[in-house]
Design a protein around this motif. Structure first.
Motif, mmCIF file in Angstrom:
data_model
loop_
_atom_site.group_PDB
_atom_site.id
_atom_site.type_symbol
_atom_site.label_atom_id
_atom_site.label_comp_id
_atom_site.label_asym_id
_atom_site.label_seq_id
_atom_site.Cartn_x
_atom_site.Cartn_y
_atom_site.Cartn_z
ATOM 1 N N ARG A 199 10.796 -70.205 3.126
ATOM 2 C CA ARG A 199 12.205 -69.486 3.071
ATOM 3 C C ARG A 199 13.329 -70.204 2.680
ATOM 4 O O ARG A 199 14.797 -69.823 2.018
ATOM 5 C CB ARG A 199 12.396 -68.423 3.917
ATOM 6 C CG ARG A 199 13.573 -67.277 4.512
ATOM 7 C CD ARG A 199 13.631 -66.551 3.410
ATOM 8 N NE ARG A 199 14.633 -65.446 2.927
ATOM 9 C CZ ARG A 199 15.347 -64.976 1.682
ATOM 10 N NH1 ARG A 199 14.860 -65.838 0.409
ATOM 11 N NH2 ARG A 199 16.007 -64.289 1.461
ATOM 12 N N ALA A 200 13.838 -71.436 3.207
ATOM 13 C CA ALA A 200 14.755 -72.785 3.616
ATOM 14 C C ALA A 200 14.839 -72.680 1.982
ATOM 15 O O ALA A 200 15.487 -72.713 1.246
ATOM 16 C CB ALA A 200 14.939 -73.628 4.975
ATOM 17 N N ARG A 201 13.588 -72.983 1.082
ATOM 18 C CA ARG A 201 13.571 -73.677 -0.251
ATOM 19 C C ARG A 201 14.323 -72.438 -1.181
ATOM 20 O O ARG A 201 15.212 -72.757 -2.129
ATOM 21 C CB ARG A 201 11.816 -74.276 0.024
ATOM 22 C CG ARG A 201 12.278 -74.174 -1.999
ATOM 23 C CD ARG A 201 10.460 -74.274 -1.978
ATOM 24 N NE ARG A 201 10.146 -73.080 -1.603
ATOM 25 C CZ ARG A 201 8.544 -72.967 -2.052
ATOM 26 N NH1 ARG A 201 7.672 -73.668 -1.822
ATOM 27 N NH2 ARG A 201 8.195 -71.973 -1.774
ATOM 28 N N GLY A 236 23.361 -76.761 17.519
ATOM 29 C CA GLY A 236 22.110 -76.682 17.223
ATOM 30 C C GLY A 236 21.166 -75.253 17.440
ATOM 31 O O GLY A 236 22.481 -74.327 17.810
ATOM 32 N N ALA A 237 20.273 -74.865 16.898
ATOM 33 C CA ALA A 237 19.664 -73.323 16.830
ATOM 34 C C ALA A 237 18.220 -73.502 17.116
ATOM 35 O O ALA A 237 16.952 -73.887 16.652
ATOM 36 C CB ALA A 237 19.442 -73.299 14.957
ATOM 37 N N ALA A 288 11.846 -67.069 9.759
ATOM 38 C CA ALA A 288 12.651 -66.969 8.699
ATOM 39 C C ALA A 288 14.217 -66.745 8.609
ATOM 40 O O ALA A 288 15.344 -66.797 7.959
ATOM 41 C CB ALA A 288 11.662 -66.472 8.139
ATOM 42 N N ALA A 289 14.340 -65.448 10.369
ATOM 43 C CA ALA A 289 15.268 -64.556 10.673
ATOM 44 C C ALA A 289 16.404 -66.241 11.100
ATOM 45 O O ALA A 289 17.495 -65.389 10.198
ATOM 46 C CB ALA A 289 15.076 -63.785 11.473
ATOM 47 N N GLU A 320 17.322 -67.829 7.683
ATOM 48 C CA GLU A 320 18.738 -66.631 6.908
ATOM 49 C C GLU A 320 20.131 -66.963 7.295
ATOM 50 O O GLU A 320 21.172 -66.918 6.658
ATOM 51 C CB GLU A 320 18.451 -65.129 6.440
ATOM 52 C CG GLU A 320 16.737 -65.439 5.683
ATOM 53 C CD GLU A 320 16.253 -64.221 6.006
ATOM 54 O OE1 GLU A 320 16.319 -62.951 6.632
ATOM 55 O OE2 GLU A 320 15.028 -63.865 5.032
ATOM 56 N N GLU A 321 20.163 -66.802 8.855
ATOM 57 C CA GLU A 321 21.425 -66.194 9.914
ATOM 58 C C GLU A 321 22.020 -67.671 8.846
ATOM 59 O O GLU A 321 23.421 -67.570 8.862
ATOM 60 C CB GLU A 321 21.064 -66.295 10.553
ATOM 61 C CG GLU A 321 22.372 -66.013 11.842
ATOM 62 C CD GLU A 321 21.966 -65.606 12.809
ATOM 63 O OE1 GLU A 321 22.836 -65.856 13.858
ATOM 64 O OE2 GLU A 321 20.585 -65.483 13.605
ATOM 65 N N LEU A 322 21.736 -68.963 9.424
ATOM 66 C CA LEU A 322 21.967 -69.759 9.098
ATOM 67 C C LEU A 322 22.530 -70.557 8.072
ATOM 68 O O LEU A 322 23.831 -70.490 7.758
ATOM 69 C CB LEU A 322 21.009 -71.029 9.429
ATOM 70 C CG LEU A 322 20.261 -71.355 10.907
ATOM 71 C CD1 LEU A 322 19.333 -72.486 11.005
ATOM 72 C CD2 LEU A 322 21.812 -71.498 11.962
#
Length: 644
Positions: A173-175, A130-131, A144-145, A148-150
């Motif tokens: 950002r995920a893309r 979970g996030a 976005a942070a 990036e962490e995930l």
């Protein structure tokens, strides 16, 4: 589950109440026609309940049958174009043991959605986590942070629940990082969507689809069920149904379509849930072993979950609702209980301070309540704003300091005042804003606060002038006190679950004699009422009115089975009271206004007489043919307590 703690709505003073009696039933006014709404072969419903359903739009036996026993949900694959793609990608993740991030929101819908998919995916072989962003540090939605962490932790697939359709920066950002995204969300779809592999959204279903009312947890359930079907495993779906019930009710989703069907299926089994966390919450809420209805979930379970999202770390709830260890579940539930107690204390303190600020401003109450204090807690100001709306019947915005010369607000409003429209009209004064007609939020710079207050005050004043500033009392069906017994309550329960779109019925009784009244500790009003030899107890929560009531009353109320010290008794939970025009012998007049015309109505034996401004009289025995006069007689009969 006693009415004493379940709902404590304010009972306004007599002079602040504006009664609006229900509309005439037209062709269904005849009792024989009304009884024809009973579905063939089903146990007949009492006429007051049929009248109530007819006023809510259920004007055929087929419509009533669909309410009592909604049809099964249709095949979701035919309603969600991207469901097959989403389920296939999750199947790949489960068979490959992939790391999958479930990115939720910090309210009860978002937390239960996250727990639902984490629980199902872990049972099917994936490695889910979970996030959920922090309300205080991150604000709403994926950022976005977090992405990036995930990605840095090896997550290659991300599923949003109860958010995501507006997370452009985060999903771009995920893309860029090669993280695939499945979006499940029920918030407004923007003109341009962020990058995604698949999208599940109620607005993307066909017009009239029974899936249109799904909250985030409902979409998570649809996705989980499709995945289980592809993998030939139903493991975890019972758990998923339990969380669907909690999240749907907590999010106040409309209890129509598949929401109603699945709640009817799932609520009876909720008290025996196999989830250790739900069992622990029931135990601490004092409802362990009792049947759970929608009200118990809304007022006993959901607040304990929501308190965590408001004041603590939402991951606590996700762990609570996914752990299989009863001792750990009880430990986590106690943490929820502690935060819920803190939430109550904060709300009480902020409400008291807000009322003191209003009193300090003088006796003239503003049309729009806009109050700001830097030290107020962002997580609870929405709850307090809702309380002030209930107490003062005004739209309200409470603001807390956000730093850097900005304040963050939660807005609530009475029915009819459009919060989203009001904020849109002030857009150039706001840093950011959003919401829907009943609630919203915004950020504003401190130097613009006075200009904002003036504009909202002007808008609210015009609205109040149009509708009147009083509290609306809107009963739906007339009842005699003698008709209220355990059997009638059993029949009412056939209409459950109650909630948004299908609320708890409000009845009214005319010409009740006040036998006794007492002001209880906490400011609650207790009455003993009698009508035609039938006597019942009534309770008015947080009574704001006169010290003594008149002898003869009309009362509007909900029915409750009050449980107190192992005793059960029927009780009227008052919504409104007013002096009755139909006292001991039926004397007295009721004034009806139709456009700019006034009519004086009184009983005449078993009939009634209507007098216009010129002194002309219309007797019910005359049976007029004109539709206007027939409707006028029906309205007068209702106002005098002679018709349902």
């Amino acid at each position: 589950m006693g009415g004493r703690t379940a709902v404590a709505a304010l009972l306004p003073a007599l002079h602040e109440q504006r009664w609006q009696l229900p509309a005439a039933l037209g062709a269904l006014s005849d009792p024989t026609a009304l009884r024809q709404l009973n579905p063939p072969g089903a146990e007949p419903l009492p006429e007051p309940l049929l009248a109530l359903l007819a006023r809510r739009g259920h004007t055929s036996a087929e419509a009533v049958a669909a309410l009592l026993a909604p049809p099964a949900a249709p095949e979701p694959l035919e309603h969600f174009a991207d469901l097959a793609v989403a389920a296939a990608r999750l199947e790949q993740a489960c068979r490959g043991g992939e790391a999958v991030a479930i990115c939720g929101d910090y309210d009860a819908d978002g937390m239960t959605s996250t727990a639902l998919l984490v629980g199902v995916l872990s049972r099917l072989g994936a490695n889910p986590r979970g996030a959920i962003p922090s309300r205080m540090e991150d604000g709403y939605g994926l950022n976005a942070a977090m992405v990036e962490e995930l990605a840095g932790e090896g997550v290659g697939l991300l599923v949003t629940v109860d958010n995501g359709v507006s997370a452009h920066e985060a999903l771009e950002r995920a893309r860029d990082l090669g993280v695939e995204v499945i979006l499940t969300d029920h918030h407004t779809i923007p003109a341009t969507l962020p990058p995604h592999l698949a999208l599940l959204h109620p607005q993307r279903t066909p017009e009239g689809s029974p899936f249109r009312g799904l909250a985030g947890v409902g979409l998570a359930y649809v996705l989980a069920a499709a995945l289980c079907r592809r993998m030939g495993s139903a493991e975890g779906l019972r758990m998923a149904m339990d969380l669907f019930c909690v999240g749907t009710i907590a999010d106040m989703a409309p209890l129509q379509g598949v929401n109603r069907r699945w709640l009817i299926d799932g609520l009876p089994r909720l008290s025996s849930s196999g989830l250790a966390g739900l069992q622990a919450l029931q135990r601490l809420a004092g409802i362990e072993g009792q049947p759970l209805d929608a009200e118990a979930v809304a007022f006993r379970i959901a607040p304990r979950i929501n308190a965590v999202g408001r004041l603590g770390d939402p991951r606590l709830v996700v762990e609570l609702l996914t752990t299989g260890e009863p001792e750990r579940a009880l430990e986590l539930a106690r943490d929820c209980e502690t935060l819920n107690r803190q939430r109550r204390e904060l709300c009480e303190a902020i409400e008291a301070e807000a009322l003191a600020l209003l009193e300090a401003d003088g006796s003239e109450r503003p049309a729009f309540l806009l109050l700001a204090q830097n030290h107020w807690h962002h997580g609870v100001i929405g709850i307090v704003a809702a309380r002030l709306v209930e107490r003062l019947n005004r739209p309200c915005a409470l603001l807390a300091g956000e730093g850097n010369g900005r304040l963050r607000a939660s807005v609530r409003a009475p029915r009819g005042f459009a919060v989203d429209g009001a904020l849109q009209a002030c857009a150039e004064l706001l840093e950011r804003f959003g919401g829907h007609p009943a609630a919203g939020g915004f950020s504003v710079r401190a130097e613009r606060l006075e200009a904002l207050r003036q504009r909202l005050e002007e808008r609210a004043r015009l609205w109040l002038q149009e509708r009147g500033g009083s509290h609306p009392v809107e009963p739906e069906a007339l009842l005699r006190l003698a008709a209220i017994d355990r059997e009638f309550l059993r029949q009412q329960r056939r209409l459950e679950p109650f909630g948004i779109g299908h609320p708890q019925p409000v009845y009214w009784s005319s010409g009740c004699e006040l036998v006794s009244q007492k002001l209880l500790r906490g400011g609650h009003l207790q009455l003993e009422l009698e009508q035609d030899g039938a006597r019942l107890r009534a309770i008015g929560w947080r009574w704001q009115g006169e010290a003594r009531l008149p002898r003869w009353l009309d009362v509007a109320y909900r029915l409750r089975l009050d449980r107190w010290q192992e005793r059960e008794r029927l009780q009227l939970e008052l919504v409104g009271v007013r002096p009755s025009a139909t006292g001991e012998h039926g004397e007295g007049e009721v004034i009806l206004q139709r456009g700019d015309r006034l009519y004086w109505c009184r009983r005449d034996g078993e009939g009634l007489v209507i007098r216009n401004a010129t002194g002309e009289e219309l007797h019910s025995a005359s049976s007029p043919d004109h539709p206007y006069l027939r409707a006028l007689l029906q309205d007068a009969a209702m106002a005098l307590g002679l018709a349902a």
